[in-house]
Motif scaffolding. Structure first.
Motif, mmCIF file in Angstrom:
data_model
loop_
_atom_site.group_PDB
_atom_site.id
_atom_site.type_symbol
_atom_site.label_atom_id
_atom_site.label_comp_id
_atom_site.label_asym_id
_atom_site.label_seq_id
_atom_site.Cartn_x
_atom_site.Cartn_y
_atom_site.Cartn_z
ATOM 1 N N HIS A 169 0.811 -1.220 0.000
ATOM 2 C CA HIS A 169 0.000 0.000 0.000
ATOM 3 C C HIS A 169 0.839 1.262 0.000
ATOM 4 O O HIS A 169 0.430 2.281 0.521
ATOM 5 C CB HIS A 169 -0.950 0.026 1.216
ATOM 6 N N GLU A 170 2.027 1.167 -0.527
ATOM 7 C CA GLU A 170 2.910 2.328 -0.537
ATOM 8 C C GLU A 170 2.961 2.945 -1.919
ATOM 9 O O GLU A 170 3.718 3.864 -2.175
ATOM 10 C CB GLU A 170 4.319 1.912 -0.120
ATOM 11 N N GLU A 171 2.179 2.421 -2.833
ATOM 12 C CA GLU A 171 2.236 2.910 -4.196
ATOM 13 C C GLU A 171 1.567 4.258 -4.324
ATOM 14 O O GLU A 171 0.791 4.666 -3.470
ATOM 15 C CB GLU A 171 1.540 1.918 -5.123
ATOM 16 N N SER A 172 1.856 4.904 -5.459
ATOM 17 C CA SER A 172 1.217 6.172 -5.770
ATOM 18 C C SER A 172 -0.290 6.030 -5.624
ATOM 19 O O SER A 172 -0.857 5.016 -6.030
ATOM 20 C CB SER A 172 1.517 6.578 -7.210
ATOM 21 N N GLU A 174 -2.324 5.296 -3.360
ATOM 22 C CA GLU A 174 -2.990 4.424 -2.381
ATOM 23 C C GLU A 174 -3.360 5.201 -1.127
ATOM 24 O O GLU A 174 -4.380 4.955 -0.515
ATOM 25 C CB GLU A 174 -2.139 3.211 -2.046
ATOM 26 N N LEU A 178 2.105 10.500 -3.960
ATOM 27 C CA LEU A 178 2.851 9.855 -5.032
ATOM 28 C C LEU A 178 3.994 9.034 -4.436
ATOM 29 O O LEU A 178 4.318 9.171 -3.261
ATOM 30 C CB LEU A 178 3.418 10.914 -5.996
ATOM 31 N N GLU A 179 4.570 8.201 -5.271
ATOM 32 C CA GLU A 179 5.597 7.292 -4.779
ATOM 33 C C GLU A 179 6.944 7.977 -4.589
ATOM 34 O O GLU A 179 7.234 8.974 -5.241
ATOM 35 C CB GLU A 179 5.741 6.122 -5.749
ATOM 36 N N TYR A 180 7.768 7.385 -3.735
ATOM 37 C CA TYR A 180 9.149 7.851 -3.531
ATOM 38 C C TYR A 180 10.022 7.370 -4.696
ATOM 39 O O TYR A 180 9.658 6.449 -5.407
ATOM 40 C CB TYR A 180 9.697 7.334 -2.190
ATOM 41 N N HIS A 182 12.978 5.421 -6.732
ATOM 42 C CA HIS A 182 13.619 4.104 -6.601
ATOM 43 C C HIS A 182 15.062 4.149 -7.098
ATOM 44 O O HIS A 182 15.375 4.913 -8.025
ATOM 45 C CB HIS A 182 12.876 3.077 -7.458
ATOM 46 N N ARG A 215 11.887 8.128 2.824
ATOM 47 C CA ARG A 215 10.938 7.868 1.734
ATOM 48 C C ARG A 215 9.652 8.670 1.922
ATOM 49 O O ARG A 215 9.109 9.222 0.966
ATOM 50 C CB ARG A 215 10.623 6.371 1.656
ATOM 51 N N ARG A 219 8.066 11.424 -0.624
ATOM 52 C CA ARG A 219 6.704 11.328 -1.152
ATOM 53 C C ARG A 219 5.970 12.645 -0.947
ATOM 54 O O ARG A 219 5.279 13.125 -1.846
ATOM 55 C CB ARG A 219 5.934 10.184 -0.455
ATOM 56 N N THR A 223 4.846 15.055 -4.042
ATOM 57 C CA THR A 223 3.412 15.306 -4.200
ATOM 58 C C THR A 223 3.123 16.805 -4.122
ATOM 59 O O THR A 223 2.368 17.344 -4.937
ATOM 60 C CB THR A 223 2.598 14.558 -3.121
#
Ligand code: SAH
Length: 243
Positions: A169-172, A174, A178-180, A182, A215, A219, A223
């Protein structure tokens, strides 16, 4: 008890476009494994005249053609299943979202009606109580690619399709952020601009708490900068107006 198969049905004038990209990778494997099923049905099969007519000129004049209500409605009637949401892909629809994808994935499946030409006769939307959904503020030439995008989003959320990554549940989107960023090996890499770029030290530290903190900070930063609309909403949801 085993979960019933998730069933996607597409009504289209170009059924041979399916499964297309959904036959590959995660979604393709899940399809072969029987996690979900896809049937693409040709709307033209429900045309009544000798020429198999599915469209006609718009009342009131104007460019383009409109999909006929009688043919489209007969097609919907033939494949609709009680309890399965009936969706019309449409640039006028409610914006598709991760949240709607999750709801659809939790249900028995979805019926996706793919428009072509200028769109469909308004009366079918009303009579069949179609939920209009858009995949973005741009115009495609047909609903098929939009339908595939929706199916892809739903299928990767089905139990067992993604494994551990899915439960994180860490995805954009969710949680409204937005995601961190990679990174993977090598830890130092020189790009075509000749500049050596090193992975942020904290990620090499092995300190899980610090990594998680970094992270989350990323995010929030990303965002706030890229999607002020999402950021404002996530602040409201958190009941948190610091920053
Ligand atoms: N005349 C319409 C566009 C028709 S595009 C208008 O101005 O709104 C033809 C079909 O492509 C539509 O009926 C719809 O099914 C599909 N489509 C196009 N853009 C879409 C989008 N952003 N989201 C979902 N479906 C789309």
């Amino acid at each position: 008890m085993a979960r019933a198969m998730w069933i996607a049905t597409a009504l289209s004038l170009f059924p041979e476009m399916f499964p297309g990209p959904l036959g590959e990778s995660l979604a393709g494997k899940a399809l072969r494994d029987g996690v979900w099923d896809l049937s693409a049905i040709d709307i033209r099969r429900f045309a009544k005249d000798r020429h198999r007519t599915v469209d006609d000129a718009p009342f009131g004049g104007g460019a383009g053609m409109v999909m006929k209500p009688d043919v489209l409605s007969a097609a919907i009637e033939a494949v609709a299943v009680p309890g399965v949401p009936k969706v019309l892909l449409s640039p006028r629809g409610a914006p598709f979202s991760q949240a709607r994808g999750r709801e659809l994935a939790a249900g028995p499946g979805v019926l996706l009606v793919c428009g072509r030409f200028e769109g469909v006769d308004e009366r079918v939307i009303e009579a069949q109580a179609l939920e209009e959904i858009s995949v973005g503020d741009f115009v495609l030439s047909g609903g098929e690619i939009a339908a595939m995008a929706m199916m892809d989003c739903c299928v990767r959320l089905l139990p067992g399709v993604m494994g551990a990554a899915n439960s994180a549940h860490e995805e954009s989107f969710e949680d409204g952020l937005l995601e961190y960023p990679h990174y993977t090996r090598p830890a130092t890499w020189a790009g075509p601009d000749g500049i050596e770029r090193r992975v942020p030290e904290v990620l090499l530290s092995g300190h899980h708490g610090k990594v998680a903190e970094w992270r989350m900070k990323q995010r929030e930063e990303i965002t706030r900068r890229r999607r002020p609309d999402l950021w404002a909403r996530s602040r409201t949801a958190a009941g948190n107006d610091e920053k």
